[in-house]
Design a protein around this motif. Structure first.
Motif, PDB file in Angstrom:
ATOM      1  N   UNK A   1     134.402  57.066  -5.669  1.00  0.00           N
ATOM      2  CA  UNK A   1     133.531  56.022  -6.224  1.00  0.00           C
ATOM      3  C   UNK A   1     132.296  56.627  -6.866  1.00  0.00           C
ATOM      4  N   UNK A   2     131.910  56.061  -8.001  1.00  0.00           N
ATOM      5  CA  UNK A   2     130.596  56.312  -8.601  1.00  0.00           C
ATOM      6  C   UNK A   2     129.697  55.139  -8.230  1.00  0.00           C
ATOM      7  N   UNK A   3     128.519  55.439  -7.732  1.00  0.00           N
ATOM      8  CA  UNK A   3     127.622  54.406  -7.208  1.00  0.00           C
ATOM      9  C   UNK A   3     126.287  54.449  -7.955  1.00  0.00           C
ATOM     10  N   UNK A   4     125.862  53.298  -8.460  1.00  0.00           N
ATOM     11  CA  UNK A   4     124.560  53.178  -9.112  1.00  0.00           C
ATOM     12  C   UNK A   4     123.571  52.607  -8.103  1.00  0.00           C
ATOM     13  N   UNK A   5     122.509  53.362  -7.839  1.00  0.00           N
ATOM     14  CA  UNK A   5     121.498  52.992  -6.872  1.00  0.00           C
ATOM     15  C   UNK A   5     120.160  52.801  -7.560  1.00  0.00           C
ATOM     16  N   UNK A   6     119.314  51.945  -6.981  1.00  0.00           N
ATOM     17  CA  UNK A   6     117.939  51.754  -7.477  1.00  0.00           C
ATOM     18  C   UNK A   6     116.999  51.683  -6.275  1.00  0.00           C
ATOM     19  N   UNK A   7     115.733  52.046  -6.492  1.00  0.00           N
ATOM     20  CA  UNK A   7     114.756  51.935  -5.403  1.00  0.00           C
ATOM     21  C   UNK A   7     114.644  50.503  -4.893  1.00  0.00           C
ATOM     22  N   UNK A   8     114.536  50.380  -3.590  1.00  0.00           N
ATOM     23  CA  UNK A   8     114.386  49.063  -2.957  1.00  0.00           C
ATOM     24  C   UNK A   8     112.977  48.534  -3.232  1.00  0.00           C
TER      25      UNK A   8
ATOM     26  N   UNK B   1     115.753  54.380   1.064  1.00  0.00           N
ATOM     27  CA  UNK B   1     114.997  53.471   0.194  1.00  0.00           C
ATOM     28  C   UNK B   1     115.700  53.139  -1.093  1.00  0.00           C
ATOM     29  N   UNK B   2     117.035  53.223  -1.087  1.00  0.00           N
ATOM     30  CA  UNK B   2     117.833  52.950  -2.285  1.00  0.00           C
ATOM     31  C   UNK B   2     118.851  51.858  -1.990  1.00  0.00           C
ATOM     32  N   UNK B   3     119.023  50.939  -2.929  1.00  0.00           N
ATOM     33  CA  UNK B   3     120.004  49.878  -2.762  1.00  0.00           C
ATOM     34  C   UNK B   3     121.164  50.096  -3.732  1.00  0.00           C
ATOM     35  N   UNK B   4     122.335  49.732  -3.281  1.00  0.00           N
ATOM     36  CA  UNK B   4     123.532  49.874  -4.101  1.00  0.00           C
ATOM     37  C   UNK B   4     123.630  48.692  -5.063  1.00  0.00           C
ATOM     38  N   UNK B   5     123.637  49.004  -6.368  1.00  0.00           N
ATOM     39  CA  UNK B   5     123.699  47.960  -7.394  1.00  0.00           C
ATOM     40  C   UNK B   5     125.108  47.721  -7.918  1.00  0.00           C
ATOM     41  N   UNK B   6     125.873  48.813  -8.074  1.00  0.00           N
ATOM     42  CA  UNK B   6     127.193  48.690  -8.710  1.00  0.00           C
ATOM     43  C   UNK B   6     128.030  49.899  -8.315  1.00  0.00           C
ATOM     44  N   UNK B   7     129.337  49.700  -8.173  1.00  0.00           N
ATOM     45  CA  UNK B   7     130.247  50.823  -7.933  1.00  0.00           C
ATOM     46  C   UNK B   7     131.416  50.745  -8.911  1.00  0.00           C
ATOM     47  N   UNK B   8     131.970  51.915  -9.197  1.00  0.00           N
ATOM     48  CA  UNK B   8     133.178  52.026 -10.018  1.00  0.00           C
ATOM     49  C   UNK B   8     134.141  52.946  -9.272  1.00  0.00           C
ATOM     50  N   UNK B   9     135.402  52.510  -9.111  1.00  0.00           N
ATOM     51  CA  UNK B   9     136.389  53.278  -8.366  1.00  0.00           C
ATOM     52  C   UNK B   9     137.666  53.450  -9.177  1.00  0.00           C
ATOM     53  N   UNK B  10     138.460  54.439  -8.790  1.00  0.00           N
ATOM     54  CA  UNK B  10     139.794  54.600  -9.358  1.00  0.00           C
ATOM     55  C   UNK B  10     140.735  53.616  -8.665  1.00  0.00           C
ATOM     56  N   UNK B  11     141.933  53.455  -9.222  1.00  0.00           N
ATOM     57  CA  UNK B  11     142.885  52.474  -8.708  1.00  0.00           C
ATOM     58  C   UNK B  11     143.363  52.805  -7.300  1.00  0.00           C
ATOM     59  N   UNK B  12     143.426  54.089  -6.957  1.00  0.00           N
ATOM     60  CA  UNK B  12     143.884  54.484  -5.618  1.00  0.00           C
ATOM     61  C   UNK B  12     142.785  54.361  -4.561  1.00  0.00           C
TER      62      UNK B  12
END
Length: 323
Positions: A316-323, A301-312
């Motif tokens: 990943x860090x993932x920001x999720x919010x309730x659907x 029940x969570x949607x992916x809003x934004x991700x942040x990754x390293x260059x390689x």
């Protein structure tokens, strides 16, 4: 130092014993990785995070260093932050330094030692922050439901922060259950910020879980030492070897302890026989493609809003919010 609230309804030692007996009674013997972190285990893991081979911690910290301000801009003021499996508190410190007017911080841990470790690290850094440590097991849905009822989580804006690659320690079905727990903890208007380890070169993965210095081997075998000390067992650590494997089918690193000989081990009066070469499966660490993790999150029940990754593209860090 803040007072620890205990959410456990069952004695922790009894849970530990029951889990060990149940795991060693299986055809494929196993031990839950959540019991790695006694005092010595926590210290050994901190050593692991400093190793050249173990890219996970330094890569995630580099993402936090580079993107904390961007992450903070997507989050509202007056957040209450809940961190299941808080560990040392090193990573939350990076985030707290960039957030405005955090209402409270709840480190949520099964290990009293790790709670104290986290408190000792964070309290001097953020003396004005209300820290409410919670002793409990975030993998138990009934405990999370109890916490949700008692704290009226939906009446506040919560961020569930789950860094590292800990979600990868669980099977896909269990990971979905745990993320459903995070859904409950964050509430209908909340957020989940979670770290995932991405698929990469197999040798990089294998080296990260079997370092040349032997710190990971010591960390793995320390679980047996803890069982000896706390559960009246007689494991001979010299008769078990650490091994890491990559399971291609399931996209995961597996850690095992391999018996060097035919032997019998006693745990709290119960006997367990090992044949030479037989393993105890102690940990999984699933590695994700981003699309697969997005689909997994949706089942919770969570949607992916934004991700942040390293260059390689290692993490990943993932920001999720309730659907």
């Amino acid at each position: 130092m803040s007072q620890v609230t205990t959410l456990m309804t069952t004695d922790i030692d009894s849970l530990f014993l029951n889990d060990v007996i149940a795991g060693l009674s299986q055809q494929q013997k196993n031990l839950p990785c959540k019991y790695f972190y006694d005092d010595n285990g926590a210290a050994l893991f901190e050593q692991i995070t400093e190793l050249d081979e173990y890219y996970v911690t330094r890569t995630e910290l580099s993402i936090l260093t580079k993107h904390s301000q961007a992450i903070a801009k997507l989050l509202p003021d007056n957040l209450s932050i809940i961190e299941p499996g808080c560990g040392s508190g090193k990573k939350i410190a990076y985030l707290l330094a960039h957030l405005v007017n955090v209402k409270s911080f709840v480190p949520f841990e099964i290990s009293n030692e790790m709670l104290n470790y986290s408190l000792a690290h964070l309290s001097p850094l953020f003396p004005e922050l209300a820290i409410s440590p919670l002793l409990g097991d975030f993998t138990h849905s009934q405990m999370v439901k109890q916490l949700s009822r008692e704290t009226q989580l939906d009446s506040q804006t919560n961020l569930v922060y789950f860094p590292g690659s800990t979600i990868g320690n669980f099977s896909p079905l269990k990971a979905i259950e745990i993320m459903k727990n995070f859904h409950r903890l964050c509430g209908i208007n909340g957020y989940v910020l979670i770290g995932i380890d991405l698929l990469k070169d197999r040798q990089v993965l294998l080296d990260a879980y079997d370092d040349k210095q032997g710190a990971t081997a010591a960390f793995n075998k320390n679980l047996l030492q803890r069982i000896n000390a706390e559960l009246n067992a007689d494991f001979d650590l010299s008769q078990f070897n650490h091994q890491s494997r990559f399971n291609e089918k399931l996209s995961r690193i597996e850690m095992h302890l391999i018996s060097n000989c035919d032997q019998t081990v006693i745990v709290n009066g119960e006997s367990f026989s090992f044949s030479q070469g037989e393993s105890i499966h102690t940990e999984n660490s699933h590695k994700y493609a981003l699309q697969a993790f997005t689909q997994l999150s949706a089942q919770a029940g969570l949607r992916l809003e934004q991700t942040w990754q390293d260059e390689q593209g290692y993490f990943a860090l993932c920001l999720l919010r309730p659907i």
